[in-house]
Design a protein around this motif. Structure first.
Motif, PDB file in Angstrom:
ATOM      1  N   GLN A  17       0.814  -1.217   0.000  1.00 42.88           N
ATOM      2  CA  GLN A  17       0.000   0.000   0.000  1.00 42.88           C
ATOM      3  C   GLN A  17       0.852   1.274   0.000  1.00 42.88           C
ATOM      4  N   ARG A  18       2.179   1.097   0.130  1.00 34.71           N
ATOM      5  CA  ARG A  18       3.111   2.236   0.185  1.00 34.71           C
ATOM      6  C   ARG A  18       2.688   3.228   1.273  1.00 34.71           C
ATOM      7  N   ARG A  19       2.507   2.659   2.473  1.00 29.38           N
ATOM      8  CA  ARG A  19       1.980   3.455   3.572  1.00 29.38           C
ATOM      9  C   ARG A  19       2.774   3.188   4.849  1.00 29.38           C
ATOM     10  N   LEU A  20       3.074   4.258   5.571  1.00 30.84           N
ATOM     11  CA  LEU A  20       3.676   4.171   6.899  1.00 30.84           C
ATOM     12  C   LEU A  20       2.630   4.592   7.915  1.00 30.84           C
ATOM     13  N   GLN A  21       2.585   3.880   9.030  1.00 34.69           N
ATOM     14  CA  GLN A  21       1.723   4.263  10.141  1.00 34.69           C
ATOM     15  C   GLN A  21       2.539   4.159  11.417  1.00 34.69           C
ATOM     16  N   PHE A  22       2.147   4.932  12.404  1.00 33.67           N
ATOM     17  CA  PHE A  22       2.806   4.877  13.705  1.00 33.67           C
ATOM     18  C   PHE A  22       1.735   4.931  14.780  1.00 33.67           C
ATOM     19  N   HIS A  23       1.813   3.965  15.707  1.00 32.28           N
ATOM     20  CA  HIS A  23       0.813   3.874  16.771  1.00 32.28           C
ATOM     21  C   HIS A  23       1.497   3.711  18.119  1.00 32.28           C
ATOM     22  N   ARG A  24       1.080   4.501  19.082  1.00 31.48           N
ATOM     23  CA  ARG A  24       1.585   4.339  20.448  1.00 31.48           C
ATOM     24  C   ARG A  24       0.651   3.465  21.285  1.00 31.48           C
ATOM     25  N   ASP A  25      -0.513   3.118  20.751  1.00 30.50           N
ATOM     26  CA  ASP A  25      -1.519   2.403  21.527  1.00 30.50           C
ATOM     27  C   ASP A  25      -1.605   0.905  21.198  1.00 30.50           C
ATOM     28  N   ILE A  26      -0.637   0.378  20.448  1.00 27.10           N
ATOM     29  CA  ILE A  26      -0.593  -1.062  20.198  1.00 27.10           C
ATOM     30  C   ILE A  26       0.796  -1.586  20.555  1.00 27.10           C
ATOM     31  N   ASP A  27       0.869  -2.885  20.792  1.00 27.05           N
ATOM     32  CA  ASP A  27       2.127  -3.536  21.156  1.00 27.05           C
ATOM     33  C   ASP A  27       2.267  -4.828  20.361  1.00 27.05           C
ATOM     34  N   LEU A  28       3.494  -5.261  20.149  1.00 27.26           N
ATOM     35  CA  LEU A  28       3.760  -6.599  19.625  1.00 27.26           C
ATOM     36  C   LEU A  28       4.110  -7.488  20.809  1.00 27.26           C
ATOM     37  N   LEU A  29       3.427  -8.609  20.899  1.00 25.79           N
ATOM     38  CA  LEU A  29       3.633  -9.538  22.004  1.00 25.79           C
ATOM     39  C   LEU A  29       4.238 -10.837  21.491  1.00 25.79           C
ATOM     40  N   PRO A  30       5.010 -11.540  22.317  1.00 23.25           N
ATOM     41  CA  PRO A  30       5.649 -12.784  21.869  1.00 23.25           C
ATOM     42  C   PRO A  30       4.678 -13.824  21.337  1.00 23.25           C
ATOM     43  N   ALA A  31       3.456 -13.863  21.850  1.00 22.33           N
ATOM     44  CA  ALA A  31       2.492 -14.882  21.426  1.00 22.33           C
ATOM     45  C   ALA A  31       1.853 -14.571  20.069  1.00 22.33           C
ATOM     46  N   GLN A  32       2.035 -13.363  19.571  1.00 20.91           N
ATOM     47  CA  GLN A  32       1.420 -13.005  18.295  1.00 20.91           C
ATOM     48  C   GLN A  32       2.121 -13.707  17.144  1.00 20.91           C
ATOM     49  N   PRO A  33       1.343 -14.148  16.135  1.00 16.57           N
ATOM     50  CA  PRO A  33       1.945 -14.862  14.999  1.00 16.57           C
ATOM     51  C   PRO A  33       2.934 -13.984  14.241  1.00 16.57           C
ATOM     52  N   ASP A  34       3.928 -14.640  13.671  1.00 17.68           N
ATOM     53  CA  ASP A  34       4.900 -14.008  12.780  1.00 17.68           C
ATOM     54  C   ASP A  34       5.799 -12.978  13.453  1.00 17.68           C
ATOM     55  N   THR A  35       5.834 -12.948  14.803  1.00 17.98           N
ATOM     56  CA  THR A  35       6.714 -11.986  15.469  1.00 17.98           C
ATOM     57  C   THR A  35       8.072 -12.614  15.750  1.00 17.98           C
ATOM     58  N   LEU A  36       9.075 -11.773  15.700  1.00 17.85           N
ATOM     59  CA  LEU A  36      10.455 -12.191  15.928  1.00 17.85           C
ATOM     60  C   LEU A  36      11.077 -11.249  16.946  1.00 17.85           C
ATOM     61  N   ALA A  37      11.807 -11.801  17.881  1.00 15.29           N
ATOM     62  CA  ALA A  37      12.527 -10.982  18.853  1.00 15.29           C
ATOM     63  C   ALA A  37      13.868 -10.570  18.262  1.00 15.29           C
ATOM     64  N   TYR A  38      14.363  -9.442  18.711  1.00 14.98           N
ATOM     65  CA  TYR A  38      15.726  -9.038  18.362  1.00 14.98           C
ATOM     66  C   TYR A  38      16.379  -8.464  19.605  1.00 14.98           C
ATOM     67  N   SER A  39      17.697  -8.605  19.705  1.00 15.52           N
ATOM     68  CA  SER A  39      18.398  -8.011  20.831  1.00 15.52           C
ATOM     69  C   SER A  39      19.267  -6.855  20.354  1.00 15.52           C
ATOM     70  N   ARG A  40      19.923  -7.027  19.243  1.00 15.01           N
ATOM     71  CA  ARG A  40      20.703  -5.962  18.624  1.00 15.01           C
ATOM     72  C   ARG A  40      19.828  -5.366  17.532  1.00 15.01           C
ATOM     73  N   ALA A  41      19.867  -4.077  17.366  1.00 13.76           N
ATOM     74  CA  ALA A  41      18.933  -3.361  16.487  1.00 13.76           C
ATOM     75  C   ALA A  41      18.631  -4.094  15.179  1.00 13.76           C
TER      76      ALA A  41
END
Length: 156
Positions: A17-41
């Motif tokens: 969609q060539r779109r950027l969005q920014f939200h302060r009211d949502i979070d990514l949680l470990p249990a959510q599908p397709d999420t990956l943790a990172y420690s170094r940027a």
């Protein structure tokens, strides 16, 4: 905009969609599908064929993927054509071209036949913008998690 600008929320990059969005009211949680943790940027786990490794997620890099030569040989074993200079956000490196005949898994995104750059001089794997063209990428620096999801066709 530097990554610090997005440090207190979730940045959503919707490539189709060539779109950027920014939200302060949502979070990514470990249990959510397709999420990956990172420690170094933005170093995330990717799987190339049967090889699982860490790769830098560079959403602005004008390339699908860059692989160090040793990693490319271990994961794909295919031929590399001679190359030219490759410009990334961190500078220029020499590199060849290759087509991967093995699948690449990045979060929930599965890619086949990926065109990659291969370099003797680049120290780590990089996933660039060309690999993400059919994906939506969510980055939550607060939880140090990234989600990479295949885009869904929009229905009218």
């Amino acid at each position: 905009l530097a990554r610090g600008f997005f440090a207190d929320g979730v940045l959503i990059i919707d490539y189709p969609q060539r779109r950027l969005q920014f939200h302060r009211d949502i979070d990514l949680l470990p249990a959510q599908p397709d999420t990956l943790a990172y420690s170094r940027a933005f170093r995330i786990q990717v799987t190339i064929g049967t090889v699982t490794t860490e790769a830098q997620l560079d959403t602005g890099a004008n390339v699908a993927m860059v692989l160090p030569t040793a990693l490319f040989r271990r994961a794909a074993g295919a031929a590399v054509t001679t190359g030219d200079q490759l410009t990334l956000s961190h500078g220029e490196v020499d590199g060849g071209h290759a087509q991967l005949d093995v699948p690449v898994l990045i979060g929930g995104l599965a890619l086949q036949g990926l065109h990659v750059r291969v370099s003797d001089h680049y120290p780590e794997a990089v996933v660039g913008a060309h690999a993400l063209q059919e994906a939506v990428v969510l980055i939550d620096q607060r939880s140090q998690r990234v989600a990479i999801c295949p885009s869904r066709p929009h229905r009218n």
